[in-house]
Design a protein around this motif. Structure first.
Motif, PDB file in Angstrom:
ATOM      1  N   GLY A 148       0.651  -1.305  -0.085  1.00 45.51           N
ATOM      2  CA  GLY A 148      -0.440  -0.431  -0.033  1.00 45.51           C
ATOM      3  C   GLY A 148       0.814   1.384   0.370  1.00 45.51           C
ATOM      4  O   GLY A 148      -0.299   2.141  -0.416  1.00 45.51           O
ATOM      5  N   SER A 149       2.055   1.296   0.916  1.00 48.25           N
ATOM      6  CA  SER A 149       2.377   2.494   0.719  1.00 48.25           C
ATOM      7  C   SER A 149       3.799   2.556  -0.964  1.00 48.25           C
ATOM      8  O   SER A 149       4.094   3.419  -1.079  1.00 48.25           O
ATOM      9  CB  SER A 149       3.857   2.037   0.881  1.00 48.25           C
ATOM     10  OG  SER A 149       3.297   2.131   2.698  1.00 48.25           O
ATOM     11  N   TYR A 150       3.620   1.898  -1.932  1.00 48.81           N
ATOM     12  CA  TYR A 150       4.169   1.507  -3.254  1.00 48.81           C
ATOM     13  C   TYR A 150       2.923   0.789  -4.486  1.00 48.81           C
ATOM     14  O   TYR A 150       2.112   0.461  -3.630  1.00 48.81           O
ATOM     15  CB  TYR A 150       5.537   0.892  -3.245  1.00 48.81           C
ATOM     16  CG  TYR A 150       6.581   1.417  -2.674  1.00 48.81           C
ATOM     17  CD1 TYR A 150       7.264   2.535  -2.606  1.00 48.81           C
ATOM     18  CD2 TYR A 150       6.580   0.842  -0.692  1.00 48.81           C
ATOM     19  CE1 TYR A 150       8.524   2.355  -2.311  1.00 48.81           C
ATOM     20  CE2 TYR A 150       7.964   1.525   0.041  1.00 48.81           C
ATOM     21  CZ  TYR A 150       8.710   2.133  -0.777  1.00 48.81           C
ATOM     22  OH  TYR A 150      10.041   3.036   0.193  1.00 48.81           O
ATOM     23  N   ASP A 151       3.658   1.549  -5.049  1.00 46.25           N
ATOM     24  CA  ASP A 151       2.347   0.988  -6.378  1.00 46.25           C
ATOM     25  C   ASP A 151       2.921  -0.037  -6.965  1.00 46.25           C
ATOM     26  O   ASP A 151       1.456  -1.273  -6.270  1.00 46.25           O
ATOM     27  CB  ASP A 151       2.883   1.832  -7.593  1.00 46.25           C
ATOM     28  CG  ASP A 151       2.733   3.643  -7.531  1.00 46.25           C
ATOM     29  OD1 ASP A 151       1.926   3.629  -7.178  1.00 46.25           O
ATOM     30  OD2 ASP A 151       3.218   4.018  -8.602  1.00 46.25           O
ATOM     31  N   VAL A 152       3.559  -0.706  -6.539  1.00 46.56           N
ATOM     32  CA  VAL A 152       3.133  -2.552  -6.278  1.00 46.56           C
ATOM     33  C   VAL A 152       4.664  -2.893  -5.884  1.00 46.56           C
ATOM     34  O   VAL A 152       6.040  -2.094  -5.472  1.00 46.56           O
ATOM     35  CB  VAL A 152       5.104  -2.632  -7.895  1.00 46.56           C
ATOM     36  CG1 VAL A 152       4.385  -4.490  -8.413  1.00 46.56           C
ATOM     37  CG2 VAL A 152       3.132  -2.698  -9.314  1.00 46.56           C
ATOM     38  N   THR A 153       4.423  -4.545  -5.117  1.00 47.20           N
ATOM     39  CA  THR A 153       5.642  -4.199  -4.211  1.00 47.20           C
ATOM     40  C   THR A 153       5.625  -5.906  -4.693  1.00 47.20           C
ATOM     41  O   THR A 153       4.595  -7.101  -4.397  1.00 47.20           O
ATOM     42  CB  THR A 153       4.843  -4.733  -3.067  1.00 47.20           C
ATOM     43  OG1 THR A 153       4.413  -2.744  -2.467  1.00 47.20           O
ATOM     44  CG2 THR A 153       5.627  -5.090  -1.526  1.00 47.20           C
ATOM     45  N   TRP A 154       6.827  -6.157  -4.100  1.00 40.75           N
ATOM     46  CA  TRP A 154       7.636  -7.272  -5.161  1.00 40.75           C
ATOM     47  C   TRP A 154       8.198  -8.746  -3.081  1.00 40.75           C
ATOM     48  O   TRP A 154       9.481  -7.893  -3.155  1.00 40.75           O
ATOM     49  CB  TRP A 154       8.390  -7.090  -6.168  1.00 40.75           C
ATOM     50  CG  TRP A 154       8.710  -9.160  -6.226  1.00 40.75           C
ATOM     51  CD1 TRP A 154       8.477 -10.327  -5.847  1.00 40.75           C
ATOM     52  CD2 TRP A 154      10.304  -9.394  -7.319  1.00 40.75           C
ATOM     53  NE1 TRP A 154       9.078 -11.415  -6.819  1.00 40.75           N
ATOM     54  CE2 TRP A 154      10.296 -10.397  -7.030  1.00 40.75           C
ATOM     55  CE3 TRP A 154      10.754  -8.515  -7.912  1.00 40.75           C
ATOM     56  CZ2 TRP A 154      11.436 -10.799  -7.720  1.00 40.75           C
ATOM     57  CZ3 TRP A 154      11.961  -9.082  -8.618  1.00 40.75           C
ATOM     58  CH2 TRP A 154      12.416  -9.759  -8.742  1.00 40.75           C
ATOM     59  N   ILE A 155       7.147  -9.619  -3.326  1.00 41.88           N
ATOM     60  CA  ILE A 155       8.385 -10.383  -2.159  1.00 41.88           C
ATOM     61  C   ILE A 155       8.267 -11.781  -2.708  1.00 41.88           C
ATOM     62  O   ILE A 155       7.502 -12.606  -3.427  1.00 41.88           O
ATOM     63  CB  ILE A 155       6.781 -10.079  -1.311  1.00 41.88           C
ATOM     64  CG1 ILE A 155       5.970  -9.029  -0.686  1.00 41.88           C
ATOM     65  CG2 ILE A 155       7.757 -11.472   0.709  1.00 41.88           C
ATOM     66  CD1 ILE A 155       4.372  -8.996  -1.261  1.00 41.88           C
ATOM     67  N   HIS A 156       9.781 -12.018  -2.634  1.00 39.64           N
ATOM     68  CA  HIS A 156      10.747 -13.311  -3.003  1.00 39.64           C
ATOM     69  C   HIS A 156      10.501 -13.577  -1.680  1.00 39.64           C
ATOM     70  O   HIS A 156      11.694 -13.085  -0.950  1.00 39.64           O
ATOM     71  CB  HIS A 156      11.263 -13.054  -4.288  1.00 39.64           C
ATOM     72  CG  HIS A 156      11.943 -13.725  -4.243  1.00 39.64           C
ATOM     73  ND1 HIS A 156      11.551 -14.842  -5.082  1.00 39.64           N
ATOM     74  CD2 HIS A 156      12.974 -14.195  -4.235  1.00 39.64           C
ATOM     75  CE1 HIS A 156      12.337 -15.024  -5.610  1.00 39.64           C
ATOM     76  NE2 HIS A 156      13.349 -15.084  -5.217  1.00 39.64           N
ATOM     77  N   VAL A 157      10.480 -15.298  -1.797  1.00 42.39           N
ATOM     78  CA  VAL A 157      11.324 -16.322  -0.832  1.00 42.39           C
ATOM     79  C   VAL A 157      11.958 -17.172  -2.185  1.00 42.39           C
ATOM     80  O   VAL A 157      11.530 -17.833  -2.365  1.00 42.39           O
ATOM     81  CB  VAL A 157      10.005 -17.002   0.076  1.00 42.39           C
ATOM     82  CG1 VAL A 157      10.641 -18.292   0.781  1.00 42.39           C
ATOM     83  CG2 VAL A 157       8.824 -15.838   0.330  1.00 42.39           C
ATOM     84  N   HIS A 158      12.768 -17.095  -1.181  1.00 48.44           N
ATOM     85  CA  HIS A 158      13.842 -18.092  -1.984  1.00 48.44           C
ATOM     86  C   HIS A 158      14.408 -19.308  -0.546  1.00 48.44           C
ATOM     87  O   HIS A 158      14.887 -18.840   0.183  1.00 48.44           O
ATOM     88  CB  HIS A 158      15.166 -17.394  -1.963  1.00 48.44           C
ATOM     89  CG  HIS A 158      16.403 -18.931  -2.564  1.00 48.44           C
ATOM     90  ND1 HIS A 158      17.329 -18.967  -2.166  1.00 48.44           N
ATOM     91  CD2 HIS A 158      16.882 -18.420  -3.959  1.00 48.44           C
ATOM     92  CE1 HIS A 158      18.175 -19.829  -2.307  1.00 48.44           C
ATOM     93  NE2 HIS A 158      18.261 -19.267  -3.771  1.00 48.44           N
ATOM     94  N   GLY A 159      13.902 -20.591  -0.865  1.00 49.51           N
ATOM     95  CA  GLY A 159      13.773 -21.780  -0.188  1.00 49.51           C
ATOM     96  C   GLY A 159      13.003 -21.515   0.733  1.00 49.51           C
ATOM     97  O   GLY A 159      11.883 -21.270   1.198  1.00 49.51           O
ATOM     98  N   LEU A 160      12.171 -23.113   0.579  1.00 52.87           N
ATOM     99  CA  LEU A 160      10.732 -23.406   1.555  1.00 52.87           C
ATOM    100  C   LEU A 160      11.491 -24.120   2.792  1.00 52.87           C
ATOM    101  O   LEU A 160      10.827 -24.911   3.522  1.00 52.87           O
ATOM    102  CB  LEU A 160      10.160 -24.606   0.513  1.00 52.87           C
ATOM    103  CG  LEU A 160      10.234 -24.080  -0.880  1.00 52.87           C
ATOM    104  CD1 LEU A 160       9.695 -25.803  -1.792  1.00 52.87           C
ATOM    105  CD2 LEU A 160       9.197 -22.959  -0.808  1.00 52.87           C
ATOM    106  N   GLY A 161      12.253 -24.043   3.460  1.00 55.40           N
ATOM    107  CA  GLY A 161      12.998 -24.574   4.960  1.00 55.40           C
ATOM    108  C   GLY A 161      12.087 -23.566   5.867  1.00 55.40           C
ATOM    109  O   GLY A 161      11.897 -24.538   6.520  1.00 55.40           O
ATOM    110  N   ASN A 162      11.908 -22.675   5.624  1.00 53.50           N
ATOM    111  CA  ASN A 162      10.842 -21.942   6.869  1.00 53.50           C
ATOM    112  C   ASN A 162       9.470 -21.789   6.936  1.00 53.50           C
ATOM    113  O   ASN A 162       9.117 -21.565   5.889  1.00 53.50           O
ATOM    114  CB  ASN A 162      11.161 -20.408   6.904  1.00 53.50           C
ATOM    115  CG  ASN A 162      10.829 -19.915   8.293  1.00 53.50           C
ATOM    116  OD1 ASN A 162      10.202 -20.668   8.704  1.00 53.50           O
ATOM    117  ND2 ASN A 162      11.757 -18.476   9.055  1.00 53.50           N
TER     118      ASN A 162
END
Length: 360
Positions: A64-78
């Motif tokens: 909501g603070s930016y036009d687009v937010t990209w959240i990237h998760v590397h790895g499935l361990g957590n």
């Protein structure tokens, strides 16, 4: 017999972690213990921020603070972190299950106010393999979850965002998801082209007759190409589904670029089919060459045996132990017999030559 390590068809087998009959949406803990890394890239036409965070609650500060937010998760361990992200974006249990089980084929689905995409990232080193990239695309965010990998296929997109290259900073979240998918598909090109280069290096030795260890290499290339094709073909189906009228998440502006991704996928599939046909032709050439060599050996042995049949007959006749045989006591009998045998052999060889038996 165990093949050398470079000739074994090394691939991760298909594995489903949940037991048969499990309820839909059941997620099992991944076997890999690679700790998840969480990175956020938030941007607009003039704003840009990139950070690596360790708390899912901080994601709310960017949304909501930016036009687009990209959240990237590397790895499935957590798994705890993944569960928190699933709750934050209210993901459907089936989506969460597909994220946790990285054996999914490429696909595109809509779930209410977000779309769920799966793409397969190809790796060639240390051996051919594919990794899953899952994406959840909303109005102003993209959540991507990448199966642990030593290769970063998404860095070109980050670099375009940092340097404000092209139109990506002016576009919405749907265009960002297209850019990520396009980057993954583009990385198939050097991998597929490398197989073409390997086939070129095998062509000359094969034509020269050095086929001892070439056929296993050709077979491995053909098998790897089939694996790539099996993983790449669903991408074309997913892209065409995204361009369909029933898929509402993507705007007309982005759909134009999806056609380009569809074209790239078709080019790759055509190249793979061409290389697999070359593999088939090279195997056929090897078998034809082997058959020709066998025929040459058989022809040579046949000529030798045919020449010696009358000679053996003459030697056998005059080798019989009878007292009254014409010519046994003649002074020039041995020389005449050798001359007759030589003449018979020379005559037969001349006849074979006129018949073209000595031509390749």
């Amino acid at each position: 017999m165990k093949l050398p390590i470079d000739l074994q068809f090394l691939r991760r087998p298909f594995e489903r972690r949940t037991p048969p009959g499990s309820a839909p949406g059941t997620a099992a803990k991944p076997e890999e213990e690679v700790a998840s890394r969480l990175r956020v890239v938030a941007f607009g036409p003039e704003d840009f921020e990139e950070a690596e965070i360790d708390n899912v609650d901080k994601v709310r500060d960017y949304l909501g603070s930016y036009d687009v937010t990209w959240i990237h998760v590397h790895g499935l361990g957590n798994t705890t972190q993944l569960r928190q992200l699933a709750d934050l974006f209210d993901l459907h249990p089936l989506v969460y299950e597909d994220i946790q089980h990285p054996h999914q084929r490429a696909k595109a689905e809509e779930y209410g106010d977000y779309a769920f995409l799966v793409v397969r990232m190809v790796e060639l080193e240390p051996h051919l393999d594919t990794r899953q990239l899952s994406m959840v695309v909303g109005d102003n965010f993209v959540l991507s979850i990448e199966e642990a990998s030593s290769h970063d296929r998404l860095e070109p997109v980050r670099e375009r965002l940092r340097k404000k290259v092209g139109r990506i900073r002016q576009m919405n979240a749907d265009y960002l998801s297209y850019a990520l998918m396009d980057s993954v598909i583009d990385h198939y090109f050097p991998v597929v082209e490398s197989f073409g280069d390997r086939l070129d290096t095998l062509d000359d030795p094969l034509a020269a007759g050095y086929t001892h260890d070439i056929i296993p290499q050709i077979q491995k290339i053909s098998s790897d190409l089939l694996t790539i094709r099996r993983n790449l073909l669903p991408h074309r189906e997913a892209i065409r589904n995204m361009m369909g009228s029933r898929f509402t998440r993507y705007t007309d502006n982005t759909s134009v670029f999806l056609r380009d991704a569809d074209d790239h996928t078709s080019q790759l599939l055509d190249a793979i089919d061409a290389y697999r046909q070359i593999c088939s032709d090279m195997r056929d050439f090897h078998f034809a060459l082997t058959s020709q060599r066998a025929n040459e050996v058989t022809k040579t042995l046949t000529i030798i045996a045919t020449v010696f049949i009358p000679l053996s007959f003459i030697a056998g006749v005059y080798g019989m132990n009878f007292n009254n045989m014409p010519g046994l006591n003649w002074e020039w009998g041995y020389e005449l017999t050798c001359l007759v045998m030589f003449g018979v052999a020379a005559g037969m060889m001349t006849w074979f030559y006129t018949r073209g038996w000595f031509k390749g």
